[in-house]
Design a protein around this motif. Structure first.
Motif, PDB file in Angstrom:
ATOM      1  N   VAL A 139       1.012  -1.233   0.063  1.00  0.00           N
ATOM      2  CA  VAL A 139      -0.099   0.074   0.042  1.00  0.00           C
ATOM      3  C   VAL A 139       1.137   1.241  -0.095  1.00  0.00           C
ATOM      4  O   VAL A 139       1.841   1.330   0.873  1.00  0.00           O
ATOM      5  N   LEU A 140       0.579   2.083  -1.025  1.00  0.00           N
ATOM      6  CA  LEU A 140       1.462   3.364  -1.238  1.00  0.00           C
ATOM      7  C   LEU A 140       1.380   4.105   0.176  1.00  0.00           C
ATOM      8  O   LEU A 140       0.174   4.425   0.559  1.00  0.00           O
ATOM      9  N   TYR A 141       2.498   4.701   0.842  1.00  0.00           N
ATOM     10  CA  TYR A 141       2.588   5.567   1.913  1.00  0.00           C
ATOM     11  C   TYR A 141       2.274   4.734   3.248  1.00  0.00           C
ATOM     12  O   TYR A 141       2.263   5.250   4.543  1.00  0.00           O
ATOM     13  N   SER A 142       2.111   3.372   2.985  1.00  0.00           N
ATOM     14  CA  SER A 142       1.749   2.466   4.586  1.00  0.00           C
ATOM     15  C   SER A 142       3.194   2.493   5.144  1.00  0.00           C
ATOM     16  O   SER A 142       4.364   2.495   4.555  1.00  0.00           O
ATOM     17  N   GLN A 143       3.213   2.656   6.425  1.00  0.00           N
ATOM     18  CA  GLN A 143       4.483   2.791   7.128  1.00  0.00           C
ATOM     19  C   GLN A 143       4.545   1.721   8.469  1.00  0.00           C
ATOM     20  O   GLN A 143       3.605   1.049   8.755  1.00  0.00           O
ATOM     21  N   CYS A 148       5.601   0.249   2.648  1.00  0.00           N
ATOM     22  CA  CYS A 148       6.010   0.963   1.559  1.00  0.00           C
ATOM     23  C   CYS A 148       6.975   1.954   2.163  1.00  0.00           C
ATOM     24  O   CYS A 148       8.360   2.214   1.949  1.00  0.00           O
ATOM     25  N   ASN A 149       6.683   2.599   3.415  1.00  0.00           N
ATOM     26  CA  ASN A 149       7.432   3.489   3.976  1.00  0.00           C
ATOM     27  C   ASN A 149       7.863   4.961   3.154  1.00  0.00           C
ATOM     28  O   ASN A 149       8.615   5.619   3.334  1.00  0.00           O
ATOM     29  N   ALA A 150       7.175   5.033   1.933  1.00  0.00           N
ATOM     30  CA  ALA A 150       7.292   6.491   1.450  1.00  0.00           C
ATOM     31  C   ALA A 150       6.858   7.597   2.088  1.00  0.00           C
ATOM     32  O   ALA A 150       5.878   7.192   3.134  1.00  0.00           O
ATOM     33  N   ASP A 151       7.404   8.691   2.200  1.00  0.00           N
ATOM     34  CA  ASP A 151       6.924   9.738   3.216  1.00  0.00           C
ATOM     35  C   ASP A 151       5.946  10.674   2.346  1.00  0.00           C
ATOM     36  O   ASP A 151       6.367  11.466   1.585  1.00  0.00           O
ATOM     37  N   PRO A 152       4.726  10.592   3.073  1.00  0.00           N
ATOM     38  CA  PRO A 152       3.672  11.342   2.141  1.00  0.00           C
ATOM     39  C   PRO A 152       3.982  12.808   2.236  1.00  0.00           C
ATOM     40  O   PRO A 152       3.689  13.530   1.354  1.00  0.00           O
ATOM     41  N   ASP A 153       4.531  13.515   3.458  1.00  0.00           N
ATOM     42  CA  ASP A 153       4.627  14.901   3.623  1.00  0.00           C
ATOM     43  C   ASP A 153       5.532  15.359   2.589  1.00  0.00           C
ATOM     44  O   ASP A 153       5.447  16.431   2.147  1.00  0.00           O
ATOM     45  N   ALA A 154       6.705  14.317   2.413  1.00  0.00           N
ATOM     46  CA  ALA A 154       7.756  15.065   1.314  1.00  0.00           C
ATOM     47  C   ALA A 154       7.234  15.142  -0.249  1.00  0.00           C
ATOM     48  O   ALA A 154       7.850  15.756  -0.860  1.00  0.00           O
ATOM     49  N   HIS A 155       5.940  14.372  -0.219  1.00  0.00           N
ATOM     50  CA  HIS A 155       5.654  14.541  -1.711  1.00  0.00           C
ATOM     51  C   HIS A 155       4.235  15.352  -1.884  1.00  0.00           C
ATOM     52  O   HIS A 155       3.559  15.065  -2.865  1.00  0.00           O
ATOM     53  N   ALA A 156       3.414  15.695  -1.030  1.00  0.00           N
ATOM     54  CA  ALA A 156       2.332  16.457  -0.866  1.00  0.00           C
ATOM     55  C   ALA A 156       2.242  17.585  -1.602  1.00  0.00           C
ATOM     56  O   ALA A 156       3.338  18.483  -1.372  1.00  0.00           O
ATOM     57  N   VAL A 157       1.297  17.799  -2.257  1.00  0.00           N
ATOM     58  CA  VAL A 157       1.335  19.129  -3.221  1.00  0.00           C
ATOM     59  C   VAL A 157      -0.090  19.837  -2.685  1.00  0.00           C
ATOM     60  O   VAL A 157      -1.036  19.497  -2.991  1.00  0.00           O
ATOM     61  N   PRO A 158       0.073  21.041  -1.905  1.00  0.00           N
ATOM     62  CA  PRO A 158      -1.100  21.994  -1.326  1.00  0.00           C
ATOM     63  C   PRO A 158      -1.563  22.514  -2.719  1.00  0.00           C
ATOM     64  O   PRO A 158      -0.830  22.992  -3.564  1.00  0.00           O
ATOM     65  N   ALA A 159      -2.947  22.740  -2.861  1.00  0.00           N
ATOM     66  CA  ALA A 159      -3.467  23.267  -3.963  1.00  0.00           C
ATOM     67  C   ALA A 159      -4.881  23.720  -3.496  1.00  0.00           C
ATOM     68  O   ALA A 159      -5.641  23.659  -2.579  1.00  0.00           O
ATOM     69  N   VAL A 160      -5.172  25.180  -4.237  1.00  0.00           N
ATOM     70  CA  VAL A 160      -6.386  25.751  -3.996  1.00  0.00           C
ATOM     71  C   VAL A 160      -7.166  25.568  -5.519  1.00  0.00           C
ATOM     72  O   VAL A 160      -6.575  25.846  -6.286  1.00  0.00           O
ATOM     73  N   LEU A 161      -8.301  25.025  -5.385  1.00  0.00           N
ATOM     74  CA  LEU A 161      -9.049  24.720  -6.508  1.00  0.00           C
ATOM     75  C   LEU A 161      -9.579  25.721  -7.149  1.00  0.00           C
ATOM     76  O   LEU A 161     -10.204  26.699  -6.877  1.00  0.00           O
ATOM     77  N   VAL A 222      -6.937  21.830  -0.809  1.00  0.00           N
ATOM     78  CA  VAL A 222      -7.081  20.479  -0.779  1.00  0.00           C
ATOM     79  C   VAL A 222      -5.477  20.073  -0.782  1.00  0.00           C
ATOM     80  O   VAL A 222      -4.385  21.123  -1.115  1.00  0.00           O
ATOM     81  N   VAL A 223      -5.016  18.920  -0.680  1.00  0.00           N
ATOM     82  CA  VAL A 223      -3.565  18.390  -0.867  1.00  0.00           C
ATOM     83  C   VAL A 223      -3.862  17.152  -1.712  1.00  0.00           C
ATOM     84  O   VAL A 223      -4.583  16.435  -1.436  1.00  0.00           O
ATOM     85  N   ALA A 224      -2.781  17.101  -2.617  1.00  0.00           N
ATOM     86  CA  ALA A 224      -2.767  16.126  -3.566  1.00  0.00           C
ATOM     87  C   ALA A 224      -1.488  15.062  -3.357  1.00  0.00           C
ATOM     88  O   ALA A 224      -0.560  15.793  -3.018  1.00  0.00           O
ATOM     89  N   PHE A 225      -1.513  13.771  -3.133  1.00  0.00           N
ATOM     90  CA  PHE A 225      -0.269  13.066  -3.301  1.00  0.00           C
ATOM     91  C   PHE A 225      -0.293  12.198  -4.433  1.00  0.00           C
ATOM     92  O   PHE A 225      -1.154  11.637  -4.934  1.00  0.00           O
ATOM     93  N   PRO A 226       1.031  12.220  -5.216  1.00  0.00           N
ATOM     94  CA  PRO A 226       1.195  11.439  -6.143  1.00  0.00           C
ATOM     95  C   PRO A 226       1.015   9.957  -6.003  1.00  0.00           C
ATOM     96  O   PRO A 226       1.226   9.515  -4.865  1.00  0.00           O
TER      97      PRO A 226
END
Length: 265
Positions: A139-143, A148-161, A222-226
């Motif tokens: 599971v992506l970003y599972s810790q 997986c242990n990918a860091d979600p905070d390091a790849h988060a993309v804040p956005a205004v719709l 919102v915040v988008a995660f790749p």
């Protein structure tokens, strides 16, 4: 059943700390310090079988029940829990009758029908979660250990719709990335009831296509995660610099399946 031994039922619907409490009694009930509003609710019999999927509980409610506003215009992404309790009128003894969550709402008739599943049915799986396969099953970003242990905070993309139409949302922040960067990812935002999430099906330009509709409006934050394509290719682990945690076996490509239709392996 005699009058002195009769029971009333309490329906406690909840999402986190938010509760919607109702009773089938003719007047308001105050039990354990909580108020239950009198509503005309009927339910089917509580079943107990070896197959949890057959133990669903259907509740019929009026269309103007305030609880149903949670499903309008789109159902919540958060799980709506139900605790059904019974109270003996004579001495106020409370006992838990059924616990589960609301799985589906049907408003096609003059009444609303809530289909509820037991907690046991909600956690049922068909078998082992992991398989011996070439692509990564994690599971992506599972810790945790072996995850997986990918860091979600390091790849988060804040956005205004800039646009939102249920199944799709748009923002200039998404256009800064190559098409497909958010495919298989997650869109997240904070709603009244808590943190809501939607799975991203596709990403083209400034637009994200969602798997299920979201009640979002332009100017929402919102915040988008790749997402990840579960391979060691450019859209997989290398995108997150996470090759060491790859959970698949890429060398299995092209191997024959001993459990396939070929009689000779």
């Amino acid at each position: 059943m005699s009058l002195l031994s009769r029971e009333i039922e309490l329906y406690d619907f909840s999402i986190g700390l938010h509760h919607w409490r109702y009773t089938d009694a003719k007047r308001e009930a105050i039990v354990e310090g909580q108020r239950y509003a009198p509503i005309t609710l009927t339910r089917e019999k509580i079943l107990q079988s070896a197959e949890d999927a057959k133990n669903a509980l259907q509740i019929t409610a009026p269309l103007d029940l305030p609880l149903l506003n949670l499903f309008r215009p789109v159902p919540p992404g958060l799980r709506l829990r139900l605790d059904l309790k019974r109270v003996r009128v004579r001495d106020g003894q409370v006992r838990l009758g059924w616990t589960g969550h609301v799985a589906n709402l049907d408003e096609t008739h003059s009444v609303a029908k809530l289909r509820c599943e037991s907690l046991a049915a909600a956690v049922e799986t068909l078998g082992l979660r992991r398989s011996w396969q070439s692509n990564c099953p994690l599971v992506l970003y599972s810790q945790g250990l072996g995850l997986c242990n990918a860091d979600p905070d390091a790849h988060a993309v804040p956005a205004v719709l800039s646009d939102a139409t249920g199944y799709s949302v748009a923002s200039a922040a998404f256009d800064a990335f190559d098409d497909g960067h958010f495919d298989g990812g997650v869109l997240q935002w904070t709603a009244t009831l808590g943190v809501e999430r939607r799975f991203v099906v596709s990403h083209v330009g400034a637009t994200l296509r969602l798997l299920t509709p979201a009640a979002l409006a332009p100017d929402a934050r919102v915040v988008a995660f790749p997402g990840c394509d579960r391979t060691l290719g450019p859209n997989g682990c290398p995108k997150f610099r996470n090759e060491l945690n790859y959970g698949g076996q890429p060398t299995l490509k092209g191997m024959r399946n001993p459990f396939g239709s070929d009689p000779v392996f």
